[in-house]
Design an enzyme around this catalytic site. Sequence first.
Site, mmCIF file in Angstrom:
data_model
loop_
_atom_site.group_PDB
_atom_site.id
_atom_site.type_symbol
_atom_site.label_atom_id
_atom_site.label_comp_id
_atom_site.label_asym_id
_atom_site.label_seq_id
_atom_site.Cartn_x
_atom_site.Cartn_y
_atom_site.Cartn_z
ATOM 1 N N MET A 47 -2.710 6.517 -4.998
ATOM 2 C CA MET A 47 -2.140 5.358 -5.673
ATOM 3 C C MET A 47 -2.058 5.558 -7.176
ATOM 4 O O MET A 47 -1.084 5.140 -7.817
ATOM 5 C CB MET A 47 -2.933 4.103 -5.340
ATOM 6 C CG MET A 47 -2.735 3.618 -3.921
ATOM 7 S SD MET A 47 -0.993 3.516 -3.392
ATOM 8 C CE MET A 47 -0.314 2.379 -4.591
ATOM 9 N N ASP A 83 -9.000 11.249 -15.133
ATOM 10 C CA ASP A 83 -9.795 11.548 -13.948
ATOM 11 C C ASP A 83 -10.929 12.482 -14.351
ATOM 12 O O ASP A 83 -11.039 12.879 -15.512
ATOM 13 C CB ASP A 83 -8.946 12.124 -12.820
ATOM 14 C CG ASP A 83 -9.479 11.719 -11.444
ATOM 15 O OD1 ASP A 83 -10.709 11.825 -11.218
ATOM 16 O OD2 ASP A 83 -8.682 11.289 -10.583
ATOM 17 N N GLU A 134 -11.979 2.701 -3.042
ATOM 18 C CA GLU A 134 -12.133 1.289 -2.686
ATOM 19 C C GLU A 134 -13.597 0.942 -2.384
ATOM 20 O O GLU A 134 -13.951 0.506 -1.281
ATOM 21 C CB GLU A 134 -11.230 0.974 -1.488
ATOM 22 C CG GLU A 134 -11.007 -0.495 -1.219
ATOM 23 C CD GLU A 134 -10.039 -1.180 -2.183
ATOM 24 O OE1 GLU A 134 -9.687 -2.326 -1.889
ATOM 25 O OE2 GLU A 134 -9.646 -0.587 -3.211
ATOM 26 N N HIS A 145 -1.985 -5.253 -6.090
ATOM 27 C CA HIS A 145 -1.949 -4.436 -4.889
ATOM 28 C C HIS A 145 -0.546 -3.851 -4.789
ATOM 29 O O HIS A 145 0.367 -4.466 -4.254
ATOM 30 C CB HIS A 145 -2.295 -5.267 -3.654
ATOM 31 C CG HIS A 145 -2.424 -4.457 -2.408
ATOM 32 N ND1 HIS A 145 -2.477 -5.017 -1.153
ATOM 33 C CD2 HIS A 145 -2.512 -3.106 -2.206
ATOM 34 C CE1 HIS A 145 -2.581 -4.063 -0.251
ATOM 35 N NE2 HIS A 145 -2.602 -2.899 -0.861
#
Length: 288
Positions: free
Chosen positions: A18, A37, A93, A141
């Site tokens: 994502m 990252d 998540e 989302h």
Amino acid sequence: MPMDEPQHRLTVVGGGVMGSSIAALALGHGVPVTLVDLTEDVLRVTRENVDRQLRHAQLLGALPEGCAPAELVTTTSPAAAAEATAVIEAVVEFSGTKAKVLAEFAALTGPGVPLITNTSGIPVDELAEAVPHPEDLVGTHFMNPPFLIKAVEVIRGPRTGERTLARVGSLLTALGRTAIEVRDAPGFVTSRLLHPMINDAARVVEAGTATVEAVDELMRKCLGHPTGPLATADLIGIDNLVDSLNILFERTQDPGCRPCELLLEKVRSGDLGRKSGRGFYDYGKASM
């Protein structure tokens, strides 16, 4: 864009499926992105994924005509987010991981900069406890792939401020997306409806009632589902789907949200969908 609205400079945290997809969407609409990252190895793969998605989006005519892609900067240094006009967190998540990341970037950007958690199911107000200014936190989302799906679910937490909502709306408009606002709850609307349905589709296959192909074909041709639920699971990532179902089950105790054994077995086997090259379908090689 209103005169007092700054030019968008987006920081995306997390270079997975994502994160790279959201970055590609922004770049293709002329919005510069700094992507953060943990390692250079991850960032190398992320840059390749972003480039591939930009090419796909251009071939499909999904980007504004005549708009040159903006600059992508990749880095392992969170400090690069200091000049961002918005931060999108797109890490795994798990609420603890997301809360830690949001707290770190809130300290770097200061008050007034929207902190956007891209989550498929974690209530925004749970994460708001981790940031010093909960009014800056909002949920989104994005659906995969973001460059093809025009709407974005925007989750307004109980403490989300009007200014934050306005700024996120401005950003999404710049990305050519339609913001659809919903209230905070586990799974919001899309995951609360879609993910238990995919779980049930997997249960049908698990019970031997129908093949994967038959389930998807019936859902496409009889009920109008555009891709079929099990092909959709492969696109989401079956591990991501299981994580989302666990979040829903923990917070709602709805037995329909408990991941079925077939989904769990696929995760144990590493058959995660398109990103691993195999899920409910065989894709030959990893494609995400």
